[in-house]
Design an enzyme around this catalytic site. Structure first.
Site, PDB file in Angstrom:
ATOM      1  N   TYR A   1      -3.070  -1.291  10.254  1.00 53.17           N
ATOM      2  CA  TYR A   1      -2.925  -1.474   8.801  1.00 53.17           C
ATOM      3  C   TYR A   1      -1.560  -0.953   8.347  1.00 53.17           C
ATOM      4  O   TYR A   1      -0.823  -1.638   7.627  1.00 53.17           O
ATOM      5  CB  TYR A   1      -4.052  -0.723   8.097  1.00 53.17           C
ATOM      6  CG  TYR A   1      -4.124  -0.906   6.595  1.00 53.17           C
ATOM      7  CD1 TYR A   1      -4.784  -1.999   6.047  1.00 53.17           C
ATOM      8  CD2 TYR A   1      -3.564   0.025   5.730  1.00 53.17           C
ATOM      9  CE1 TYR A   1      -4.868  -2.160   4.665  1.00 53.17           C
ATOM     10  CE2 TYR A   1      -3.649  -0.129   4.345  1.00 53.17           C
ATOM     11  CZ  TYR A   1      -4.309  -1.221   3.820  1.00 53.17           C
ATOM     12  OH  TYR A   1      -4.394  -1.372   2.456  1.00 53.17           O
TER      13      TYR A   1
ATOM     14  N   SER B   1       0.869  -1.187   0.000  1.00 53.81           N
ATOM     15  CA  SER B   1       0.000   0.000   0.000  1.00 53.81           C
ATOM     16  C   SER B   1       0.896   1.224   0.000  1.00 53.81           C
ATOM     17  O   SER B   1       2.062   1.152   0.414  1.00 53.81           O
ATOM     18  CB  SER B   1      -0.852  -0.003   1.275  1.00 53.81           C
ATOM     19  OG  SER B   1      -1.517   1.242   1.437  1.00 53.81           O
TER      20      SER B   1
HETATM   21  N1  LIG Z   1      -8.541  -0.503  -1.939  1.00 53.33           N
HETATM   22  C1  LIG Z   1      -7.523   0.256  -1.623  1.00 53.33           C
HETATM   23  O1  LIG Z   1      -7.622   1.483  -1.568  1.00 53.33           O
HETATM   24  C2  LIG Z   1      -6.167  -0.350  -1.361  1.00 53.33           C
HETATM   25  C3  LIG Z   1      -5.038   0.488  -1.400  1.00 53.33           C
HETATM   26  C4  LIG Z   1      -3.782  -0.061  -1.189  1.00 53.33           C
HETATM   27  C5  LIG Z   1      -3.655  -1.406  -0.941  1.00 53.33           C
HETATM   28  N2  LIG Z   1      -4.777  -2.200  -0.887  1.00 53.33           N
HETATM   29  C6  LIG Z   1      -4.587  -3.629  -0.639  1.00 53.33           C
HETATM   30  O2  LIG Z   1      -5.000  -4.344  -1.787  1.00 53.33           O
HETATM   31  C7  LIG Z   1      -5.397  -5.676  -1.404  1.00 53.33           C
HETATM   32  C8  LIG Z   1      -6.737  -6.014  -2.044  1.00 53.33           C
HETATM   33  O3  LIG Z   1      -7.759  -5.191  -1.495  1.00 53.33           O
HETATM   34  P1  LIG Z   1      -9.051  -4.716  -2.317  1.00 53.33           P
HETATM   35  O4  LIG Z   1      -8.962  -3.254  -2.461  1.00 53.33           O
HETATM   36  O5  LIG Z   1      -9.199  -5.560  -3.532  1.00 53.33           O
HETATM   37  O6  LIG Z   1     -10.203  -5.035  -1.237  1.00 53.33           O
HETATM   38  P2  LIG Z   1     -11.392  -6.134  -1.214  1.00 53.33           P
HETATM   39  O7  LIG Z   1     -11.965  -6.082   0.149  1.00 53.33           O
HETATM   40  O8  LIG Z   1     -12.296  -5.928  -2.373  1.00 53.33           O
HETATM   41  O9  LIG Z   1     -10.631  -7.512  -1.472  1.00 53.33           O
HETATM   42  C9  LIG Z   1      -9.873  -8.168  -0.473  1.00 53.33           C
HETATM   43  C10 LIG Z   1     -10.116  -9.647  -0.611  1.00 53.33           C
HETATM   44  O10 LIG Z   1      -9.301 -10.327   0.383  1.00 53.33           O
HETATM   45  C11 LIG Z   1     -10.106 -11.353   0.936  1.00 53.33           C
HETATM   46  N3  LIG Z   1      -9.623 -11.698   2.289  1.00 53.33           N
HETATM   47  C12 LIG Z   1      -9.722 -10.940   3.410  1.00 53.33           C
HETATM   48  N4  LIG Z   1      -9.239 -11.610   4.458  1.00 53.33           N
HETATM   49  C13 LIG Z   1      -8.822 -12.816   3.985  1.00 53.33           C
HETATM   50  C14 LIG Z   1      -8.225 -13.949   4.594  1.00 53.33           C
HETATM   51  N5  LIG Z   1      -7.969 -13.992   5.917  1.00 53.33           N
HETATM   52  N6  LIG Z   1      -7.910 -15.019   3.809  1.00 53.33           N
HETATM   53  C15 LIG Z   1      -8.181 -15.000   2.484  1.00 53.33           C
HETATM   54  N7  LIG Z   1      -8.756 -13.955   1.854  1.00 53.33           N
HETATM   55  C16 LIG Z   1      -9.061 -12.871   2.603  1.00 53.33           C
HETATM   56  C17 LIG Z   1     -11.498 -10.787   0.990  1.00 53.33           C
HETATM   57  O11 LIG Z   1     -12.479 -11.813   1.136  1.00 53.33           O
HETATM   58  C18 LIG Z   1     -11.578 -10.038  -0.335  1.00 53.33           C
HETATM   59  O12 LIG Z   1     -12.064 -10.833  -1.387  1.00 53.33           O
HETATM   60  C19 LIG Z   1      -5.385  -5.677   0.116  1.00 53.33           C
HETATM   61  O13 LIG Z   1      -4.187  -6.254   0.585  1.00 53.33           O
HETATM   62  C20 LIG Z   1      -5.425  -4.204   0.469  1.00 53.33           C
HETATM   63  O14 LIG Z   1      -4.888  -3.948   1.733  1.00 53.33           O
HETATM   64  C21 LIG Z   1      -6.021  -1.697  -1.089  1.00 53.33           C
END
Ligand SMILES: NC(=O)c1ccc[n+]([C@@H]2O[C@H](COP(=O)([O-])OP(=O)(O)OC[C@H]3O[C@@H](n4cnc5c(N)ncnc54)[C@H](O)[C@@H]3O)[C@@H](O)[C@H]2O)c1
Length: 281
Positions: free
Chosen positions: A173, A160
């Protein structure tokens, strides 16, 4: 593009958090470029998050989209916090698809915001367990399969912008994501001799369920009682050098695909920001 000419043609990729959002996008993009995909997700509610959880139906939709993109696919429900369970699902996927070359450690959560020193210890632990230990579990169950293939490989950790700078209200986080930088570097040092590259992608806000909810809007617009999507967009855009409030999952997938491909064959231990300039590198 036909699978045979794809940028990751003939490779097998393991993507966690693949039911929706960025994970689904990575799975589909890698399949479009010729990879077979082992797609896993928890598909269950998580205590303390402010947005709806992914479902088994979401993971089925990822399966459908990967197949439609021309990719072989193995889907499984697994929790990245449970290394043994995750390892068993991965093993079944590797047996079906015939090896492992690429890992995308993507699964993650963000908890309801609170100031660092007021964070509930359970929620703190949940952030570390899922976002940091979960990525370590993902790598530790995957690496023996990559080594067994003898072809080297690529691990892409999704960190991130908050892996490189602090943001208020989400200390667990931020700490977990900073930890992923250390994990990336430590693995890259150890796995270099095996020709396994390890890099992390550091996105700014990505347009997924994780950010489009009241709790995150409020974090960005604390002075307003119930901020709208438009107010959130304005506040988010003000952080960026480029005129955008967020990036799309496809923007992150482009970075993942590059690092997974042979185009990045001498890139390891690096940070690839997809952050509209939120961190000036
Ligand atoms: N959305 C943002 O702004 C953003 C920014 C920077 C980084 N991220 C990172 O990107 C990654 C993806 O996030 P996203 O934005 O697609 O969100 P999202 O919530 O749509 O997807 C996250 C997925 O991870 C799965 N998950 C959660 N806990 C889990 C576990 N214990 N075991 C297996 N699967 C699990 C969820 O079921 C979900 O499908 C994450 O690591 C998040 O921290 C997101």
């Amino acid at each position: 593009m036909s699978a045979a000419r794809g940028r990751v043609a003939g490779k097998v990729a393991f993507v966690t958090g693949a039911a929706r959002g960025q994970g689904r996008s990575h799975a589909v993009r890698l399949a479009e470029e010729g990879a077979a995909v082992i797609a896993v997700d928890l598909c269950a509610p998580v205590e303390g998050i402010a947005y709806p959880p992914a479902t088994a139906g979401d993971l089925e939709e990822t399966r459908r989209l990967v197949e439609a993109a021309g990719g072989d696919v193995y889907t499984g429900i697994a929790d990245v916090r449970d290394g043994d369970g995750l390892g068993a699902v991965l093993e079944a996927g590797v047996a079906k698809l015939g090896g492992l070359d690429i890992v995308v450690a993507n699964a993650g959560i963000v908890h309801l915001p609170a100031p660092a020193v007021e964070t509930d210890p359970e929620r703190w632990r949940a952030m570390i367990d899922t976002n940091l230990t979960g990525a370590w579990n993902t790598c530790r169950v995957a690496v023996p399969h990559i080594v067994a293939g003898g072809r080297g490989g690529s691990i892409v950790v999704i960190s991130s912008a908050g892996a490189l700078k602090g943001y208020p209200g989400v200390a667990g986080y931020i700490a977990a994501k900073h930890g992923l930088v250390g994990l990336t570097r430590a693995l890259a040092v150890e796995l270099g001799p095996e020709r396994i590259r390890v890099n992390h992608v550091a996105p700014t806000q990505v347009s997924t369920e994780m950010i489009h909810n009241e709790a995150i809007y409020k974090l960005f617009v604390p002075e307003t009682e119930e901020p709208t999507r438009e107010e959130f967009a304005t506040a988010s855009e003000a952080m960026h050098l480029l005129p955008t409030p967020w990036v799309e999952p496809a923007d992150v997938s482009a970075a993942v695909l590059f690092l997974a491909s042979e185009e990045a064959r001498f890139i390891t231990a690096s940070t690839l920001p997809v952050d509209a300039g939120v961190n000036q590198h």
